[in-house]
Design a protein around this motif. Sequence first.
Motif, mmCIF file in Angstrom:
data_model
loop_
_atom_site.group_PDB
_atom_site.id
_atom_site.type_symbol
_atom_site.label_atom_id
_atom_site.label_comp_id
_atom_site.label_asym_id
_atom_site.label_seq_id
_atom_site.Cartn_x
_atom_site.Cartn_y
_atom_site.Cartn_z
ATOM 1 N N GLN A 236 0.834 -1.199 0.000
ATOM 2 C CA GLN A 236 0.000 0.000 0.000
ATOM 3 C C GLN A 236 0.866 1.244 0.000
ATOM 4 O O GLN A 236 1.976 1.258 0.540
ATOM 5 N N THR A 238 0.351 5.792 0.049
ATOM 6 C CA THR A 238 -0.604 6.885 0.187
ATOM 7 C C THR A 238 -0.755 7.615 -1.145
ATOM 8 O O THR A 238 0.122 7.557 -2.020
ATOM 9 N N GLU A 239 -1.873 8.300 -1.278
ATOM 10 C CA GLU A 239 -2.114 9.082 -2.485
ATOM 11 C C GLU A 239 -0.991 10.090 -2.710
ATOM 12 O O GLU A 239 -0.531 10.295 -3.843
ATOM 13 N N ALA A 240 -0.543 10.713 -1.611
ATOM 14 C CA ALA A 240 0.488 11.744 -1.722
ATOM 15 C C ALA A 240 1.796 11.153 -2.246
ATOM 16 O O ALA A 240 2.443 11.732 -3.126
ATOM 17 N N TYR A 242 2.176 8.260 -3.912
ATOM 18 C CA TYR A 242 1.973 7.717 -5.257
ATOM 19 C C TYR A 242 2.117 8.805 -6.315
ATOM 20 O O TYR A 242 2.680 8.575 -7.388
ATOM 21 N N SER A 243 1.626 9.999 -5.995
ATOM 22 C CA SER A 243 1.665 11.103 -6.965
ATOM 23 C C SER A 243 3.092 11.569 -7.249
ATOM 24 O O SER A 243 3.337 12.223 -8.268
ATOM 25 N N VAL A 258 -4.052 4.482 -0.544
ATOM 26 C CA VAL A 258 -4.823 4.847 0.634
ATOM 27 C C VAL A 258 -4.536 6.292 1.030
ATOM 28 O O VAL A 258 -3.549 6.877 0.604
ATOM 29 N N LYS A 259 -5.410 6.840 1.852
ATOM 30 C CA LYS A 259 -5.185 8.206 2.338
ATOM 31 C C LYS A 259 -4.074 8.233 3.372
ATOM 32 O O LYS A 259 -3.222 9.122 3.383
ATOM 33 N N THR A 260 -4.109 7.272 4.291
ATOM 34 C CA THR A 260 -3.041 7.118 5.280
ATOM 35 C C THR A 260 -2.680 5.642 5.371
ATOM 36 O O THR A 260 -3.542 4.770 5.182
ATOM 37 N N GLU A 262 -2.052 2.008 6.607
ATOM 38 C CA GLU A 262 -2.700 1.166 7.611
ATOM 39 C C GLU A 262 -1.725 0.080 8.054
ATOM 40 O O GLU A 262 -0.849 -0.327 7.289
#
Length: 277
Positions: A236, A238-240, A242-243, A258-260, A262
């Motif tokens: 996994q 995070t979106e940040a 991945y960008s 994910v957003k944060t 896990e």
Amino acid sequence: MNSNVNQPMHFDIAEIMCGLYGDGIIGLKQAFTRKWVQSVREDIDRLFAEALQRPGGALPRGPERYYVEISPEQLRGFVDLASHPWVTTVCKAVLGPNYKIVELGFDVPGPGALDQPWHRDFPSPSETVIGRRLNSLAFNLTTVDVTEDMGPFEVAPGTQWDVFHGCEKGMFPPQTLYPRYEARKQKKMPQMGDISARSALTIHRGTANRSDKSRPVLVLGVDAPDARNAEKHDLQVTEAFYSTLPDSIQRHLNCRIVKTLEPIVQAHTIEGLLMAA
């Protein structure tokens, strides 16, 4: 050229294929600088301490031996590793252009770790048993200069093609085959900066660590499109994070966004390793 990378950009495809389909393991000396490896070790030490405090965070793989899965963004060197020209060349050569990174983690054989039984990391898939094709690879990167007393990794070359029955999950060969592996075994003594690629089906084991030092090893698991090892893992990002990744890495990640982050609930337990050989 990336300042963390020591090697030239061209590698022989025939040599790669010959090594992985023959011995089942290949390596590249000094792929990374020692300074880069030291930063990887710092991250592993921190993440290992955190995992030991979290239920299920560190899976035992035998006495004083643990495995921890992590997220790519928890490792400062992930982009360097995933984009290293030898790593990408090996993946494309063996697994095809649409290979997927499905696992990132590390093994920690500490002082007092014992000999493991001979094993492979998962059962041989039909693609290998019937189709005679490798559809997954494991890359290993040592974070120390391995010495004889630190419990070096042992491998029995050519045994990725072995088929045996009547054993736990097709992973642990019967002891009647041990003389074959003892006769073929090679003890690996990598140094900081070295990296290897192997079929996780090649019969291998960790040996007893009689030193007062741990021997952490970074693990990167990669699949061909038809392999299913991702089901055992929970990669996994995070979106940040991945960008920030280049497209050349994004398209090869089999992960949840994910957003944060896990806590990773590790599913790839290997019960047969919980007792020493």
